[in-house]
Motif scaffolding. Structure first.
Motif, PDB file in Angstrom:
ATOM      1  N   LEU A 114       0.825  -1.215   0.000  1.00 36.12           N
ATOM      2  CA  LEU A 114       0.000   0.000   0.000  1.00 36.12           C
ATOM      3  C   LEU A 114       0.856   1.261   0.000  1.00 36.12           C
ATOM      4  CD1 LEU A 114      -3.101   0.763   0.360  1.00 36.12           C
ATOM      5  CD2 LEU A 114      -2.536   1.093   2.752  1.00 36.12           C
ATOM      6  N   THR A 115       1.989   1.194   0.665  1.00 39.28           N
ATOM      7  CA  THR A 115       2.838   2.371   0.826  1.00 39.28           C
ATOM      8  C   THR A 115       3.611   2.656  -0.456  1.00 39.28           C
ATOM      9  OG1 THR A 115       3.085   1.800   3.166  1.00 39.28           O
ATOM     10  CG2 THR A 115       4.622   3.407   2.255  1.00 39.28           C
ATOM     11  N   SER A 116       3.643   3.914  -0.817  1.00 43.00           N
ATOM     12  CA  SER A 116       4.339   4.339  -2.034  1.00 43.00           C
ATOM     13  C   SER A 116       5.365   5.413  -1.704  1.00 43.00           C
ATOM     14  CB  SER A 116       3.344   4.869  -3.066  1.00 43.00           C
ATOM     15  OG  SER A 116       4.009   5.459  -4.167  1.00 43.00           O
ATOM     16  N   GLN A 130      -7.429   5.254   0.410  1.00 42.81           N
ATOM     17  CA  GLN A 130      -8.816   5.602   0.119  1.00 42.81           C
ATOM     18  C   GLN A 130      -9.479   4.522  -0.727  1.00 42.81           C
ATOM     19  OE1 GLN A 130     -10.446   8.485   1.442  1.00 42.81           O
ATOM     20  NE2 GLN A 130     -12.072   7.069   0.856  1.00 42.81           N
ATOM     21  N   ALA A 131      -8.729   3.941  -1.667  1.00 42.29           N
ATOM     22  CA  ALA A 131      -9.280   2.851  -2.475  1.00 42.29           C
ATOM     23  C   ALA A 131      -9.593   1.639  -1.605  1.00 42.29           C
ATOM     24  CB  ALA A 131      -8.280   2.463  -3.571  1.00 42.29           C
ATOM     25  N   VAL A 132      -8.745   1.375  -0.617  1.00 42.77           N
ATOM     26  CA  VAL A 132      -8.990   0.261   0.315  1.00 42.77           C
ATOM     27  C   VAL A 132     -10.257   0.509   1.124  1.00 42.77           C
ATOM     28  CG1 VAL A 132      -8.130  -0.741   2.466  1.00 42.77           C
ATOM     29  CG2 VAL A 132      -6.629  -0.578   0.491  1.00 42.77           C
ATOM     30  N   LEU A 133     -10.385   1.717   1.662  1.00 44.30           N
ATOM     31  CA  LEU A 133     -11.567   2.044   2.468  1.00 44.30           C
ATOM     32  C   LEU A 133     -12.836   1.980   1.629  1.00 44.30           C
ATOM     33  CD1 LEU A 133     -10.125   5.073   4.493  1.00 44.30           C
ATOM     34  CD2 LEU A 133     -10.268   2.695   5.210  1.00 44.30           C
ATOM     35  N   ASP A 134     -12.773   2.508   0.403  1.00 51.29           N
ATOM     36  CA  ASP A 134     -13.940   2.473  -0.474  1.00 51.29           C
ATOM     37  C   ASP A 134     -14.342   1.042  -0.798  1.00 51.29           C
ATOM     38  OD1 ASP A 134     -13.958   5.215  -0.483  1.00 51.29           O
ATOM     39  OD2 ASP A 134     -12.988   5.419  -2.448  1.00 51.29           O
ATOM     40  N   ARG A 135     -13.352   0.176  -1.074  1.00 52.44           N
ATOM     41  CA  ARG A 135     -13.665  -1.204  -1.426  1.00 52.44           C
ATOM     42  C   ARG A 135     -14.271  -1.945  -0.237  1.00 52.44           C
ATOM     43  NH1 ARG A 135     -12.598  -4.931  -5.571  1.00 52.44           N
ATOM     44  NH2 ARG A 135     -13.848  -6.758  -5.003  1.00 52.44           N
ATOM     45  N   ALA A 136     -13.737  -1.720   0.956  1.00 53.13           N
ATOM     46  CA  ALA A 136     -14.289  -2.392   2.137  1.00 53.13           C
ATOM     47  C   ALA A 136     -15.733  -1.966   2.382  1.00 53.13           C
ATOM     48  CB  ALA A 136     -13.428  -2.087   3.360  1.00 53.13           C
ATOM     49  N   GLU A 137     -16.006  -0.655   2.243  1.00 53.67           N
ATOM     50  CA  GLU A 137     -17.387  -0.196   2.426  1.00 53.67           C
ATOM     51  C   GLU A 137     -18.285  -0.748   1.328  1.00 53.67           C
ATOM     52  OE1 GLU A 137     -18.556   3.605   4.410  1.00 53.67           O
ATOM     53  OE2 GLU A 137     -16.700   4.295   3.471  1.00 53.67           O
ATOM     54  N   ALA A 138     -17.781  -0.807   0.102  1.00 54.74           N
ATOM     55  CA  ALA A 138     -18.583  -1.316  -1.009  1.00 54.74           C
ATOM     56  C   ALA A 138     -18.920  -2.785  -0.816  1.00 54.74           C
ATOM     57  CB  ALA A 138     -17.842  -1.123  -2.330  1.00 54.74           C
ATOM     58  N   ASP A 139     -17.959  -3.570  -0.299  1.00 56.79           N
ATOM     59  CA  ASP A 139     -18.172  -5.009  -0.129  1.00 56.79           C
ATOM     60  C   ASP A 139     -18.752  -5.363   1.232  1.00 56.79           C
ATOM     61  OD1 ASP A 139     -17.085  -5.140  -2.598  1.00 56.79           O
ATOM     62  OD2 ASP A 139     -15.311  -6.304  -2.058  1.00 56.79           O
TER      63      ASP A 139
END
Length: 597
Positions: A410-412, A423-432
């Motif tokens: 995750l770290t860049s 943010q993509a991780v949080l969005d995916r968890a909420e979506a699923d």
């Protein structure tokens, strides 16, 4: 597009407009208007006083023969007097009229909006620019256990304007549920997709949507976020949205869309007609299924239970980003050995996740917590004390997928990219509707450093963005660390739960030896049961180490073709585990254990 000229050269008055409109209605070679629709529009859109004059103006703009003198603001002033500006603003607010330049004249002409004219003729009334963002909610049968009647009853029990907020995983059937609630109330909700819009683009869509709801007397379902808050004179009193946000003051009903019950899942799997009855029953019992996942899996036309499970797994996790991994385990509270003082906050965490919808329905609580509504827990403790197992137990207890976050991936090194990934991780968890598990979270949420150079400023800025993203997250997440002291204090303050998992004492170790020998060994570990007490009292091991010892002994016993674990085999496995920490089982300890066992 204009008002008919007065034969005596006078400017038209409201009464002249009405008389002219009636004349056109009786003799003009134009489509006959649906007068009921015009009267309905004036009433539901709360247009200004003098609705007869407004009706005449609207009808005149719509049906006037060409060519005619143009209607300008001066025309409205002479027709409506001091209320002219109010009339124009009200009609422009709803998008009933539009302004256009006139050749050779400095004033702007006023014309009827084409989409509203289409609605007057019996059309949809949707502008071509926005038409693709609207669809009627699907008509579908009510699934078992879906609270359609209960939610419909809660909506009508109070006359106050109501917003129904649906949370939970994407694909959980929110459109179908809204459609079923609408059917129970005798209306057909309209789905509105505002994805990717903001600013004036979102406001323009919202005005069209709110106008459509009032004209059709159908509630809206905002499928991609909260209902936009616009300064409109009136709005349809019922609205559905795919979020708990929004700044309006309507009464709120929050319902979390959870995984399907086995009965509901079986109904949806049965629609495929490709699986035998026994397979339908078994696949319906698989945990945490959503209607969208079942639809994708069913589209592969599975013929066997194995086919169905493979298709369902692909539908759930086939497109996870590289820094997320599904980490589910078939574990329960009985499989984890921890003191009750540690287990109690974990159970409270699960309870809060279950009641999140009811918790934030209260407007005062929601007002005091515009952010920070997520349920977050920090598990700290030395390696092997059960942090991962605890996360797996809680996720299974809640019927949620557990997504492990790979902090390294995750770290860049690029500024801002880590925050985008998070943010993509949080969005995916909420979506699923999944629970996130951040192992070794101090790598992401470590303390901010003293600013000495540009790199420090960028690092601290990234940390600030990460903290803000987590504060906006409304789902469930568990964070684990071996180094709690390295976590940024601002992040710790945002946590609802912080639990320290201790190393097991002798009593806990004895329970773990019995648990793992019974669960892992071929014959329940009967041959080594007597060793459990001495090993528990003499050797300071974690639960993970004890489990590894038993598994190593099981493998060796199977290699030898033995049904039971012999005590020397278990002690050899114990010695092998101790060497990982540069320890060893002495000859004296080995003899003492065998003697006491």
């Amino acid at each position: 597009m204009s008002v008919a000229p007065d034969p005596h050269g006078r400017e038209a008055t409201p009464l002249d407009l009405i008389g002219w409109a009636e004349a056109v209605l009786s003799g003009a070679d134009t489509p006959l208007p649906q007068v009921e629709r015009l009267s309905h529009a004036i009433a539901v859109l709360a247009l200004p006083e003098g609705s007869d004059a407004v009706a005449g103006l609207l009808f005149g703009l719509w049906a006037a023969p060409q060519p005619c003198p143009p209607v300008t603001m001066g025309t409205l002033v002479r027709a409506f007097g001091p209320e002219a500006a109010q009339v124009r603003e009200a009609m422009a607010l709803w998008g009933l009229i539009r302004e256009m330049p006139l050749a050779g004249v400095s004033a702007l002409g006023i014309a009827l909006d084409e989409s509203f004219a289409d609605w007057l003729l019996g059309g949809s009334g949707l502008p071509p620019l926005h038409a693709g963002r609207f669809m009627m909610c699907p008509e579908s049968p009510t699934l078992p256990d879906w609270p359609v009647s209960e939610l419909a009853a809660r909506i009508v029990e109070d006359a106050a304007p109501t917003t129904v907020c649906l949370t939970g995983p994407r694909g959980a059937g929110a459109r179908a549920l809204v459609g079923q609630i609408g059917a129970a109330l005798g209306v057909r909700p309209i789905c509105v997709d505002a994805e990717g819009l903001d600013g004036e683009g979102l406001a323009a869509l919202a005005r069209v949507a709110e106008r459509q709801a009032l004209l059709s007397l159908c509630p809206l379902f905002w499928t991609s976020g909260p209902r936009p808050d616009l300064p409109l004179p009136t709005r349809f009193p019922l609205c559905f949205q795919r979020d708990t946000g929004g700044a309006d003051s309507t009464r709120r009903i929050i319902h979390r869309m959870g995984p399907l019950s086995p009965e509901a899942a079986r109904v949806l799997w049965s629609e495929g007609e490709s699986l035998p009855s026994e397979a339908l029953t078994e696949i319906a019992r698989d945990r945490a299924q959503t209607p969208a996942q079942i639809a994708r899996a069913r589209a592969t036309l599975p013929r066997t239970l194995a086919d169905a499970r493979q298709a369902l797994h692909a539908a759930r996790h086939g497109d996870l980003p590289p820094w997320l991994t599904a980490d589910n385990a078939n574990l329960s509270w009985e499989d984890i050995v921890l003191p009750e003082r540690v287990l109690a906050p974990m159970r409270s965490f699960c309870h809060e996740v279950r009641m999140a919808s009811a918790l934030w329905e209260n407007p005062d609580r929601a007002r005091h917590f515009p952010r920070g509504r997520g349920t977050l827990a920090l598990l700290s403790g030395s390696s092997g004390t059960g942090k991962t197992m605890a996360a797996q137990v809680m996720a299974r207890d809640l019927g949620m997928d557990l997504y492990r976050v790979d902090a390294g991936a995750l770290t860049s090194k690029y500024v801002g990219e880590t925050a985008q990934h998070l943010q993509a991780v949080l969005d995916r968890a909420e979506a699923d509707g999944a629970m996130l598990f951040f192992d070794e979270c101090d790598g992401l949420f470590g303390k901010r450093v003293e600013t000495r150079d540009a790199q420090d400023r960028y690092q601290n800025a990234d940390t600030n963005v990460l903290l803000a993203a987590v504060e906006r997250y409304e789902g469930a997440a568990i964070l684990a660390t071996n180094k709690r002291e390295n976590i940024d204090g601002a992040f710790t303050r945002r946590l609802r739960y912080a639990v320290d998992l201790p190393r097991p004492d002798a009593a806990a170790r004895l329970q773990m030896w019995g648990l793992f020998l019974s669960a892992l060994s071929p014959c329940g570990g009967a041959g080594c049961a007597a060793l459990a007490g001495p090993m528990a009292s003499r050797l300071d091991l974690t639960g993970a180490q004890i489990r590894n010892v038993v598994l190593t002994a099981v493998v060796e016993a199977m290699r030898r073709g033995e049904d039971a674990i012999a005590p020397p085999v278990l002690l050899d496995a114990l010695d092998q585990e101790l060497t990982k920490e540069s320890r060893a089982l002495s000859v004296q300890d080995r003899e003492a254990l065998l003697r006491h066992g």
